[in-house]
Design a protein around this motif. Structure first.
Motif, PDB file in Angstrom:
ATOM      1  N   SER A  20      25.341  -8.422  15.398  1.00  0.00           N
ATOM      2  CA  SER A  20      25.465  -9.351  16.524  1.00  0.00           C
ATOM      3  C   SER A  20      24.499 -10.516  16.386  1.00  0.00           C
ATOM      4  CB  SER A  20      25.203  -8.625  17.850  1.00  0.00           C
ATOM      5  OG  SER A  20      26.204  -7.664  18.085  1.00  0.00           O
ATOM      6  N   LEU A  21      23.276 -10.231  15.973  1.00  0.00           N
ATOM      7  CA  LEU A  21      22.277 -11.285  15.799  1.00  0.00           C
ATOM      8  C   LEU A  21      22.692 -12.253  14.690  1.00  0.00           C
ATOM      9  CD1 LEU A  21      19.588 -12.348  16.815  1.00  0.00           C
ATOM     10  CD2 LEU A  21      18.455 -10.875  15.138  1.00  0.00           C
ATOM     11  N   ASP A  22      23.198 -11.724  13.583  1.00  0.00           N
ATOM     12  CA  ASP A  22      23.673 -12.580  12.489  1.00  0.00           C
ATOM     13  C   ASP A  22      24.815 -13.486  12.952  1.00  0.00           C
ATOM     14  OD1 ASP A  22      21.849 -11.548  10.688  1.00  0.00           O
ATOM     15  OD2 ASP A  22      23.276 -10.160   9.762  1.00  0.00           O
ATOM     16  N   GLU A  23      25.763 -12.896  13.683  1.00  0.00           N
ATOM     17  CA  GLU A  23      26.894 -13.686  14.169  1.00  0.00           C
ATOM     18  C   GLU A  23      26.420 -14.768  15.138  1.00  0.00           C
ATOM     19  OE1 GLU A  23      31.161 -13.210  16.507  1.00  0.00           O
ATOM     20  OE2 GLU A  23      30.151 -11.393  15.779  1.00  0.00           O
ATOM     21  N   LEU A  24      25.457 -14.417  15.989  1.00  0.00           N
ATOM     22  CA  LEU A  24      24.909 -15.390  16.935  1.00  0.00           C
ATOM     23  C   LEU A  24      24.238 -16.549  16.194  1.00  0.00           C
ATOM     24  CD1 LEU A  24      24.337 -16.212  19.841  1.00  0.00           C
ATOM     25  CD2 LEU A  24      22.318 -14.730  19.785  1.00  0.00           C
ATOM     26  N   GLU A  25      23.469 -16.232  15.159  1.00  0.00           N
ATOM     27  CA  GLU A  25      22.821 -17.280  14.365  1.00  0.00           C
ATOM     28  C   GLU A  25      23.843 -18.187  13.698  1.00  0.00           C
ATOM     29  OE1 GLU A  25      20.298 -14.980  11.801  1.00  0.00           O
ATOM     30  OE2 GLU A  25      18.668 -14.927  13.272  1.00  0.00           O
ATOM     31  N   GLN A  26      24.930 -17.617  13.213  1.00  0.00           N
ATOM     32  CA  GLN A  26      25.983 -18.422  12.583  1.00  0.00           C
ATOM     33  C   GLN A  26      26.661 -19.334  13.597  1.00  0.00           C
ATOM     34  OE1 GLN A  26      28.609 -15.656  10.621  1.00  0.00           O
ATOM     35  NE2 GLN A  26      27.007 -14.947   9.216  1.00  0.00           N
ATOM     36  N   LEU A  27      26.895 -18.804  14.801  1.00  0.00           N
ATOM     37  CA  LEU A  27      27.504 -19.621  15.848  1.00  0.00           C
ATOM     38  C   LEU A  27      26.602 -20.796  16.227  1.00  0.00           C
ATOM     39  CD1 LEU A  27      29.088 -17.059  18.339  1.00  0.00           C
ATOM     40  CD2 LEU A  27      30.273 -18.834  17.067  1.00  0.00           C
ATOM     41  N   VAL A  28      25.322 -20.533  16.356  1.00  0.00           N
ATOM     42  CA  VAL A  28      24.372 -21.593  16.708  1.00  0.00           C
ATOM     43  C   VAL A  28      24.370 -22.676  15.627  1.00  0.00           C
ATOM     44  CG1 VAL A  28      21.926 -22.123  17.020  1.00  0.00           C
ATOM     45  CG2 VAL A  28      22.929 -20.159  18.187  1.00  0.00           C
ATOM     46  N   ALA A  29      24.323 -22.252  14.377  1.00  0.00           N
ATOM     47  CA  ALA A  29      24.317 -23.227  13.279  1.00  0.00           C
ATOM     48  C   ALA A  29      25.593 -24.064  13.292  1.00  0.00           C
ATOM     49  CB  ALA A  29      24.167 -22.507  11.942  1.00  0.00           C
ATOM     50  N   LYS A  30      26.723 -23.426  13.544  1.00  0.00           N
ATOM     51  CA  LYS A  30      27.997 -24.141  13.581  1.00  0.00           C
ATOM     52  C   LYS A  30      28.022 -25.135  14.739  1.00  0.00           C
ATOM     53  CE  LYS A  30      31.592 -21.601  12.767  1.00  0.00           C
ATOM     54  NZ  LYS A  30      32.736 -20.672  12.922  1.00  0.00           N
ATOM     55  N   MET A  31      27.495 -24.707  15.892  1.00  0.00           N
ATOM     56  CA  MET A  31      27.483 -25.595  17.060  1.00  0.00           C
ATOM     57  C   MET A  31      26.513 -26.753  16.857  1.00  0.00           C
ATOM     58  SD  MET A  31      27.785 -22.864  20.168  1.00  0.00           S
ATOM     59  CE  MET A  31      27.712 -24.104  21.434  1.00  0.00           C
ATOM     60  N   GLU A  32      25.384 -26.489  16.216  1.00  0.00           N
ATOM     61  CA  GLU A  32      24.416 -27.552  15.958  1.00  0.00           C
ATOM     62  C   GLU A  32      24.955 -28.583  14.974  1.00  0.00           C
ATOM     63  OE1 GLU A  32      20.162 -25.334  16.830  1.00  0.00           O
ATOM     64  OE2 GLU A  32      20.870 -25.441  14.763  1.00  0.00           O
ATOM     65  N   GLY A  33      25.899 -28.162  14.138  1.00  0.00           N
ATOM     66  CA  GLY A  33      26.510 -29.078  13.183  1.00  0.00           C
ATOM     67  C   GLY A  33      27.284 -30.191  13.862  1.00  0.00           C
ATOM     68  N   GLY A  34      27.752 -29.938  15.082  1.00  0.00           N
ATOM     69  CA  GLY A  34      28.441 -30.962  15.859  1.00  0.00           C
ATOM     70  C   GLY A  34      29.829 -31.320  15.391  1.00  0.00           C
ATOM     71  N   GLU A  35      30.440 -30.496  14.565  1.00  0.00           N
ATOM     72  CA  GLU A  35      31.760 -30.827  14.046  1.00  0.00           C
ATOM     73  C   GLU A  35      32.879 -30.056  14.733  1.00  0.00           C
ATOM     74  OE1 GLU A  35      31.875 -30.744   9.784  1.00  0.00           O
ATOM     75  OE2 GLU A  35      29.980 -31.815   9.628  1.00  0.00           O
TER      76      GLU A  35
END
Length: 85
Positions: A20-35
């Protein structure tokens, strides 16, 4: 592929927390990408909130287990472990 209730019950809590923590980190990175589109961002945010709540619950359960191990007779008065620096 969705997890069934029996599969989720067999997953060790630490592994489930880490996943869950790994998936959350991936989601944050994707959202921070702004695409992402607005709809994708909202869906990611909603999923992230669910993952955050799951991780928080797992941490609270782990803390309770530690307190029970420290003082099984009175877990509310058990002193938390403070690592030496």
């Amino acid at each position: 592929m969705a997890k069934t209730a029996s599969t989720a019950a067999k997953t060790p809590p630490a592994v489930d927390f880490e996943h869950s923590l790994d998936e959350l980190e991936q989601l944050v990175a994707k959202m921070e990408g702004g695409e992402q589109s607005l709809d994708e961002s909202l869906a990611s945010f909603e999923r992230g909130i669910g993952l955050y709540r799951h991780c928080q619950q797992a941490l609270e359960q782990a803390e309770l287990r530690v307190r029970l191990l420290l003082d099984p007779e009175a877990p509310d008065t058990a002193e938390p472990f403070e690592p030496e620096l």
